[in-house]
Design an enzyme around this catalytic site. Structure first.
Site, mmCIF file in Angstrom:
data_model
loop_
_atom_site.group_PDB
_atom_site.id
_atom_site.type_symbol
_atom_site.label_atom_id
_atom_site.label_comp_id
_atom_site.label_asym_id
_atom_site.label_seq_id
_atom_site.Cartn_x
_atom_site.Cartn_y
_atom_site.Cartn_z
ATOM 1 N N GLU A 1 22.993 36.687 -19.875
ATOM 2 C CA GLU A 1 23.996 35.927 -19.142
ATOM 3 C C GLU A 1 23.670 34.439 -19.216
ATOM 4 O O GLU A 1 22.514 34.051 -19.056
ATOM 5 C CB GLU A 1 24.047 36.317 -17.652
ATOM 6 C CG GLU A 1 24.522 37.707 -17.355
ATOM 7 C CD GLU A 1 24.604 37.971 -15.851
ATOM 8 O OE1 GLU A 1 24.597 36.985 -15.055
ATOM 9 O OE2 GLU A 1 24.662 39.146 -15.457
ATOM 10 N N GLU B 1 30.110 31.700 -6.957
ATOM 11 C CA GLU B 1 30.026 32.976 -7.654
ATOM 12 C C GLU B 1 31.400 33.475 -8.105
ATOM 13 O O GLU B 1 31.499 34.345 -8.968
ATOM 14 C CB GLU B 1 29.372 34.025 -6.751
ATOM 15 C CG GLU B 1 27.927 33.741 -6.394
ATOM 16 C CD GLU B 1 26.984 33.926 -7.575
ATOM 17 O OE1 GLU B 1 27.376 34.578 -8.549
ATOM 18 O OE2 GLU B 1 25.855 33.417 -7.513
ATOM 19 N N LYS C 1 34.887 38.208 -5.077
ATOM 20 C CA LYS C 1 33.447 38.424 -5.062
ATOM 21 C C LYS C 1 32.818 37.862 -3.799
ATOM 22 O O LYS C 1 33.173 36.766 -3.343
ATOM 23 C CB LYS C 1 32.806 37.770 -6.297
ATOM 24 C CG LYS C 1 31.341 38.128 -6.494
ATOM 25 C CD LYS C 1 30.837 37.620 -7.837
ATOM 26 C CE LYS C 1 29.406 38.048 -8.100
ATOM 27 N NZ LYS C 1 28.927 37.599 -9.436
ATOM 28 N N GLU D 1 36.097 35.906 -10.464
ATOM 29 C CA GLU D 1 36.138 37.027 -9.509
ATOM 30 C C GLU D 1 36.467 36.487 -8.121
ATOM 31 O O GLU D 1 35.584 36.188 -7.328
ATOM 32 C CB GLU D 1 34.790 37.745 -9.509
ATOM 33 C CG GLU D 1 34.397 38.294 -10.876
ATOM 34 C CD GLU D 1 32.999 38.877 -10.903
ATOM 35 O OE1 GLU D 1 32.837 40.080 -10.631
ATOM 36 O OE2 GLU D 1 32.057 38.106 -11.194
#
Length: 218
Positions: A136, A197, A191, A188
């Protein structure tokens, strides 16, 4: 996952892969990140935290024995955001001159410095030959945080420069391409956790009552 469960779980998965005659195509591994570091700068001094060695050492041996790579989640953004001494150009691959001197090696970007610190830590754990795959990496396109560097422009610069940079390898292994994966496909919005995030995707959605459209961020 508790250390008592990690290796048995990985071994069970590998046993199933071997039984299916797929071991030459599928490798079993797991991911770690910069939180495992005791020391990361300069890169040659890289080492893992002693309290994590009980978990990491068996994982490292498993990977070596099965010729599988160690996965590493590498986000220079978070190091930059947590340390005001780090210059933005050093993180975005735009520094024109070496920033970190670690003779005989020099570093123009934080990505390489962190990666080579992992290799140094593995050497100190007795397995310096273990392959590393960057599972990642990404720059957030929004979400704020401390140094206000989360925007689409910086995300575009980081991601585009990352793609070009990994073709040439890091100072410790120059010329050897770095297998790297950009996280993630979509933002997202639901999330949990920090706002940042929610903004680590390559695309974000615009949704109306009639249609859903994905928009490329960078």
């Amino acid at each position: 996952m508790k250390s008592s469960l990690q290796i048995p779980a990985m071994q069970n998965i590998r046993n199933a892969i071997v039984a299916a005659n797929l071991c030459s195509q599928i490798k079993v591994s797991t991911a770690i990140d910069t939180g495992t570091f005791e020391v990361s700068s300069p890169p040659s001094k890289g080492s893992f935290r002693p309290e994590y060695r009980q978990l990491l050492d068996p994982i490292i041996r498993f990977l070596v024995n099965n010729q599988a790579p160690l996965l590493f989640n590498l986000y220079p953004y978070f190091s930059y955001d947590d340390n005001r001494d780090i210059d933005l150009q050093f993180v975005l691959f735009t520094a024109q001159n070496p920033v970190v001197q670690d003779p005989p090696l020099q570093y123009r970007n934080l990505f390489d410095a962190i990666l080579d610190a992992v290799y140094a830590a593995l050497e100190k754990a007795g397995e310096g030959s273990l392959e590393i795959v960057i599972s990642e990496s990404r720059w957030p396109s929004a979400g704020g945080r401390k140094r206000a560097a989360t925007n689409i422009d910086n995300a575009r610069i980081y991601n585009q420069n990352l793609i070009q940079h990994v073709k040439g390898g890091a100072p410790k292994e120059p010329g050897k391409p770095i297998e790297t994966y950009i996280f993630a496909m979509f933002n997202e919005n639901n999330k949990q956790g920090e706002e940042i995030e929610k903004h680590l995707g390559q695309f974000f959605f615009q949704i109306s009552s009639l249609n859903a459209q994905s928009i490329l961020i960078n």
